[in-house]
Design a protein around this motif. Structure first.
Motif, PDB file in Angstrom:
ATOM      1  N   SER A   1       0.801  -1.223   0.000  1.00  0.00           N
ATOM      2  CA  SER A   1       0.000   0.000   0.000  1.00  0.00           C
ATOM      3  C   SER A   1       0.829   1.266   0.000  1.00  0.00           C
ATOM      4  O   SER A   1       0.301   2.356  -0.256  1.00  0.00           O
ATOM      5  CB  SER A   1      -0.895   0.002   1.246  1.00  0.00           C
ATOM      6  N   ALA A   2       2.124   1.190   0.310  1.00  0.00           N
ATOM      7  CA  ALA A   2       2.956   2.388   0.493  1.00  0.00           C
ATOM      8  C   ALA A   2       3.997   2.486  -0.608  1.00  0.00           C
ATOM      9  O   ALA A   2       4.213   1.551  -1.390  1.00  0.00           O
ATOM     10  CB  ALA A   2       3.635   2.339   1.864  1.00  0.00           C
ATOM     11  N   GLN A   3       4.684   3.629  -0.655  1.00  0.00           N
ATOM     12  CA  GLN A   3       5.749   3.776  -1.632  1.00  0.00           C
ATOM     13  C   GLN A   3       6.906   2.843  -1.285  1.00  0.00           C
ATOM     14  O   GLN A   3       7.085   2.445  -0.133  1.00  0.00           O
ATOM     15  CB  GLN A   3       6.223   5.225  -1.690  1.00  0.00           C
ATOM     16  N   ALA A   4       7.679   2.505  -2.295  1.00  0.00           N
ATOM     17  CA  ALA A   4       8.784   1.572  -2.118  1.00  0.00           C
ATOM     18  C   ALA A   4       9.820   2.138  -1.154  1.00  0.00           C
ATOM     19  O   ALA A   4      10.023   3.351  -1.060  1.00  0.00           O
ATOM     20  CB  ALA A   4       9.434   1.280  -3.466  1.00  0.00           C
ATOM     21  N   LEU A   5      10.504   1.237  -0.435  1.00  0.00           N
ATOM     22  CA  LEU A   5      11.540   1.665   0.497  1.00  0.00           C
ATOM     23  C   LEU A   5      12.679   2.396  -0.214  1.00  0.00           C
ATOM     24  O   LEU A   5      13.367   3.224   0.393  1.00  0.00           O
ATOM     25  CB  LEU A   5      12.114   0.465   1.252  1.00  0.00           C
ATOM     26  N   SER A   6      12.890   2.102  -1.487  1.00  0.00           N
ATOM     27  CA  SER A   6      13.967   2.774  -2.218  1.00  0.00           C
ATOM     28  C   SER A   6      13.742   4.280  -2.291  1.00  0.00           C
ATOM     29  O   SER A   6      14.693   5.046  -2.461  1.00  0.00           O
ATOM     30  CB  SER A   6      14.089   2.199  -3.631  1.00  0.00           C
ATOM     31  N   ALA A   7      12.498   4.730  -2.124  1.00  0.00           N
ATOM     32  CA  ALA A   7      12.231   6.166  -2.126  1.00  0.00           C
ATOM     33  C   ALA A   7      12.882   6.848  -0.929  1.00  0.00           C
ATOM     34  O   ALA A   7      13.186   8.044  -0.977  1.00  0.00           O
ATOM     35  CB  ALA A   7      10.726   6.415  -2.115  1.00  0.00           C
ATOM     36  N   TYR A   8      13.081   6.103   0.145  1.00  0.00           N
ATOM     37  CA  TYR A   8      13.685   6.683   1.352  1.00  0.00           C
ATOM     38  C   TYR A   8      15.204   6.700   1.265  1.00  0.00           C
ATOM     39  O   TYR A   8      15.861   7.442   1.995  1.00  0.00           O
ATOM     40  CB  TYR A   8      13.263   5.883   2.586  1.00  0.00           C
ATOM     41  N   THR A   9      15.762   5.875   0.418  1.00  0.00           N
ATOM     42  CA  THR A   9      17.223   5.784   0.335  1.00  0.00           C
ATOM     43  C   THR A   9      17.785   6.544  -0.856  1.00  0.00           C
ATOM     44  O   THR A   9      19.006   6.678  -0.974  1.00  0.00           O
ATOM     45  CB  THR A   9      17.657   4.313   0.242  1.00  0.00           C
ATOM     46  N   ALA A  10      16.950   7.042  -1.742  1.00  0.00           N
ATOM     47  CA  ALA A  10      17.419   7.757  -2.931  1.00  0.00           C
ATOM     48  C   ALA A  10      17.554   9.242  -2.621  1.00  0.00           C
ATOM     49  O   ALA A  10      16.895  10.094  -3.213  1.00  0.00           O
ATOM     50  CB  ALA A  10      16.449   7.532  -4.095  1.00  0.00           C
ATOM     51  N   ARG A  11      18.389   9.567  -1.641  1.00  0.00           N
ATOM     52  CA  ARG A  11      18.593  10.952  -1.237  1.00  0.00           C
ATOM     53  C   ARG A  11      20.087  11.254  -1.276  1.00  0.00           C
ATOM     54  O   ARG A  11      20.900  10.402  -0.927  1.00  0.00           O
ATOM     55  CB  ARG A  11      18.028  11.207   0.165  1.00  0.00           C
ATOM     56  N   ALA A  12      20.436  12.442  -1.666  1.00  0.00           N
ATOM     57  CA  ALA A  12      21.845  12.795  -1.877  1.00  0.00           C
ATOM     58  C   ALA A  12      22.467  13.281  -0.573  1.00  0.00           C
ATOM     59  O   ALA A  12      22.171  14.368  -0.100  1.00  0.00           O
ATOM     60  CB  ALA A  12      21.957  13.881  -2.938  1.00  0.00           C
TER      61      ALA A  12
ATOM     62  N   ARG B   1      17.591   2.389   5.283  1.00  0.00           N
ATOM     63  CA  ARG B   1      16.653   1.350   4.834  1.00  0.00           C
ATOM     64  C   ARG B   1      16.295   0.412   5.980  1.00  0.00           C
ATOM     65  O   ARG B   1      15.117   0.070   6.176  1.00  0.00           O
ATOM     66  CB  ARG B   1      17.255   0.558   3.675  1.00  0.00           C
ATOM     67  N   ASN B   2      17.294  -0.033   6.730  1.00  0.00           N
ATOM     68  CA  ASN B   2      17.010  -0.911   7.865  1.00  0.00           C
ATOM     69  C   ASN B   2      16.113  -0.219   8.880  1.00  0.00           C
ATOM     70  O   ASN B   2      15.198  -0.819   9.443  1.00  0.00           O
ATOM     71  CB  ASN B   2      18.311  -1.355   8.534  1.00  0.00           C
ATOM     72  N   ARG B   3      16.387   1.058   9.114  1.00  0.00           N
ATOM     73  CA  ARG B   3      15.581   1.810  10.088  1.00  0.00           C
ATOM     74  C   ARG B   3      14.130   1.906   9.630  1.00  0.00           C
ATOM     75  O   ARG B   3      13.204   1.714  10.430  1.00  0.00           O
ATOM     76  CB  ARG B   3      16.181   3.210  10.264  1.00  0.00           C
ATOM     77  N   GLU B   4      13.919   2.167   8.345  1.00  0.00           N
ATOM     78  CA  GLU B   4      12.552   2.253   7.840  1.00  0.00           C
ATOM     79  C   GLU B   4      11.854   0.891   7.886  1.00  0.00           C
ATOM     80  O   GLU B   4      10.646   0.812   8.150  1.00  0.00           O
ATOM     81  CB  GLU B   4      12.538   2.800   6.411  1.00  0.00           C
TER      82      GLU B   4
END
Length: 723
Positions: A230-241, A387-390
């Motif tokens: 139901s939520a956005q992929a976890l990769s959205a949280y890790t794709a930050r500069a 990622r682990n934290r999320e």
């Protein structure tokens, strides 16, 4: 309760963990606001499989017949490559019929028929149930002992699904035995989530909270990865500069995702059309790369691709069993020597092994990510941590969204994995935030209860959790830190006083048994009644009392949780006197008129004629509620003849013991005792009509409070009442 902030060099949770405030965003240098529910909670810990297990050769004829007819899910032996010859006791283990979640729903209060929700609430009197891990676990790879036919419940292989072995719905009558017993068949898994949901619903109807036990510094071997559809992929949280790009994640409102509110799992291909756009895109990419995948394998591959870091996508492969450590190795901690900085793993062979052979450690190192790694450069290490934290957040949030009331955090900090207080600040703050929003953003919010097993960074976790398992169990059982090895009143005072280092920001679990300890009588000198008396002393102190299943029955068997076992005390005559004392203490703590016992105010009482030290035979305390409590004053005076007539210091007073106490002016003022007011003492354990029948002037009560304890009534709790 006055809680004053103290500085700490990390962000700290200041959310609504009290029942009197709304949610607030985490702020630096503040303690959490203590969840006041913790002070009135009495936990009952049990393992589903052993609590209602039985041996057809044990117990009364009626119990043996019931055991023979019992519906359970027989485990398939997987340990040591399934070589049954390694375990000489396997036949005896397999004779045992294991308990299920449905057993808790049986309509009985008779412990001989079963440990049920009715029994726990109506007979024991507990108001919170602590379930040892209920999840799919590792029962086959590197299991420590060949007779561990169940595997450790703490070697979890899937935190989103309940082990099918715990539900009658996964029994051999419902599904094939190979699926039912393992609940990990990659093609056709059988899970017990519906059974747990039924238990939670019934528990809430009976006034019981339900806490789950989690160990999130490691996973069991060959983890089965699922995530929210139901939520956005976890990769959205890790794709930050860079690391500053991750700071925005601490603003839960700004990064709000509606799909996290009432999440559902992507664990069935039929759900794919309803998944979020990013999860559907992940499925399309997986099928493009691995067109042969279908069913559960496709679901796990989709969930992992949606969470994969760039390095992991570069080395993605479609073969094998699609376990987490083979596919997304950077979830895990790489091996290192003492001079090396921690880093995430880069392959399934590149994983840190620890003293527990059946698990792999995760990568939780937040403060070792400042150097670019030589494989990708930039901040990949920090991305692995985020990622682990999320993922940890999503695990806890999922169960809270389904009605779970809190968690016991096993090994809440860990040097190897790097799991530390600041990560819990983020995770628990975010769980509480979504819980608050889910409940309609109320002005008053009762969030989940957080209990930490913590021996590493206790003062750090003191900022975060509500209840701490801090060593009190061992202190009181074995007399650690006492002037002598004899467990007397001074020893109990020392054990209780240890909690003062937390400054009232965290309560201490007041227990004499947990699943990690030997049973109460092992190496302690206790018999059933003395154990109950010492537990009553613990329950009279500020904190959160806990009983381990069977303790109230005088269970003496060292119950294993990695192999089939059962409570012997359910099939034998109980320790009647001890059982009555446990029930009386629990009942007294639950009585709102005795709310002083839920406060943090305590004073150690001293004999009138020897006021400089406690009477070594009797642990005596005064407890009182906040004088500004709108419900009025509440004062309880508690006395515990620790060893009874067996006390070597008792001077042959086998029939009873009388001690006179003096209430000094500073205590009398706190208790609001007035010289010319008449008082009486109400016995809250053995009957409201008993106690000091005559009325006593306050000045006389202060000068001499006489207490008589007997072999049959070694504990006295008195509530101070007006005549």
């Amino acid at each position: 309760m006055n809680l004053s902030p103290r500085p700490l060099a990390l962000l700290l949770l200041f959310c609504a963990l009290a029942s009197t405030t709304a949610y607030q965003q985490p702020r630096p240098s503040h303690y959490n606001t203590l969840n006041l529910v913790a002070g009135s909670t009495l936990l009952y810990e049990l393992q589903i499989e052993s609590a209602n297990a039985c041996d057809p050769l044990s117990g009364s004829p009626e119990q043996r017949a019931a055991c023979a007819a019992k519906i359970s899910v027989p485990p398939v032996y997987h340990a040591f490559q399934g070589n049954r010859s390694f375990c000489p006791h396997l036949k005896e283990l397999e004779r045992i019929k294991l308990g299920t979640l449905e057993d808790l729903l049986e309509n009985t209060t008779d412990y001989r028929q079963g440990i049920t929700l009715r029994y726990i609430r109506d007979v024991v009197g507990a108001n919170a149930l602590w379930l040892m891990p209920v999840f799919v676990n590792n029962d086959r790879w590197n299991v420590p002992d060949p007779c561990d036919n169940l595997g450790s419940p703490y070697a979890v292989r899937d935190y989103f699904h309940v082990n099918g072995r715990l539900s009658r719905a996964c029994g051999p009558a419902a599904v094939p035995l190979s699926v039912a017993a393992s609940a990990v068949d990659p093609g056709h898994p059988c899970w017990g989530n519906a059974a747990l949901a039924a238990v939670v619903q019934e528990a809430h109807a009976r006034g019981l909270r339900v806490l789950l036990d989690v160990a999130l510094n490691h996973f069991g071997h060959n983890y089965l990865y699922y995530d929210y559809g139901s939520a956005q992929a976890l990769s959205a949280y890790t794709a930050r500069a860079g690391p500053t790009g991750y700071d925005s994640l601490w603003d839960y409102a700004a990064t709000f995702d509606a799909g996290i509110m009432h999440p559902w799992l992507l664990d069935d291909p039929a759900l794919l059309p309803h998944a979020s756009a990013s999860m559907q895109e992940a499925a399309r990419e997986v099928l493009r790369r691995c067109p042969h995948l279908a069913g559960d394998a496709l679901m796990r591959a989709t969930n992992m691709w949606a969470a994969a870091l760039p390095f992991e996508r570069d080395v993605w492969h479609c073969g094998g069993d699609l376990y987490l450590e083979q596919t997304l190795p950077m979830f895990y901690l790489a091996p290192r020597n003492a001079s090396e900085e921690p880093r995430p793993s880069l392959s399934c062979e590149d994983v840190h092994q620890c003293q527990w052979s059946d698990v792999k450690f995760l990568y939780h190192h937040e403060y070792h990510n400042a150097e670019p790694d030589r494989y990708h450069g930039g901040w990949d290490y920090y991305a692995a941590f985020v990622r682990n934290r999320e993922y940890v957040f999503r695990v806890l949030n999922y169960w809270v969204s389904l009605g779970i009331d809190g968690f016991r955090l096993d090994h809440s900090t860990d040097y190897d994995s790097g799991l530390g207080p600041n990560e819990w600040v983020y995770v628990l703050g975010k769980v509480s935030y979504y819980d608050w929003v889910r409940k309609g953003q109320p002005a008053t919010h009762i969030p989940p209860l957080y209990v930490a097993e913590e021996y590493g960074d206790q003062m750090g976790m003191n900022y975060v959790v509500d209840v701490m398992i801090d060593g009190f169990v061992g202190d009181l059982r074995y007399g650690r830190g006492c002037a002598s090895c004899y467990k007397d009143a001074a020893c109990v005072e020392h054990s209780v006083q240890q909690a003062s280092r937390f400054g009232g920001h965290t309560l201490v679990l007041r227990a004499l048994e947990t699943h990690d300890e030997p049973r109460l009588f092992s190496g302690t000198g206790f018999d059933a009644l003395s154990g109950a008396v010492f537990w009553a002393a613990a329950a009279s102190a500020p904190g959160t009392p806990m009983l381990l299943a069977g303790q109230e029955l005088g269970e003496g068997w060292g119950l294993g949780f990695r192999r089939s076992d059962y409570l012997r005390s359910r099939f034998a005559a109980p320790a009647t006197q001890a059982r009555a004392l446990y029930a009386a203490v629990v009942r007294a703590r639950a009585d709102p008129r005795n709310r002083a016992l839920a406060s943090q105010r305590l004073y150690y009482l001293r004999p009138r004629l020897a006021p400089l030290a406690p009477d070594p035979r009797v642990y005596a305390v005064a407890r009182w509620a906040d004088p500004d409590d709108p419900a009025g004053s509440s004062v309880v005076l508690a006395f515990h003849w620790l060893w009874g007539a067996a006390d070597r210091r008792n001077r042959n007073q086998e029939r009873g013991l009388t001690v006179s106490y003096y209430l000094p002016p500073e205590l009398a003022d706190q208790l609001l005792i007035r010289d010319e007011t008449l008082y009486r003492l109400v016995d809250v354990l053995y009957g409201e009509g008993e106690g000091t029948e005559e009325c006593v002037l306050g000045r006389d009560l202060k000068w001499e409070l006489r207490v008589t304890l007997t072999a049959l009534e070694r504990v006295r709790w008195y509530r101070l009442a007006l005549c």
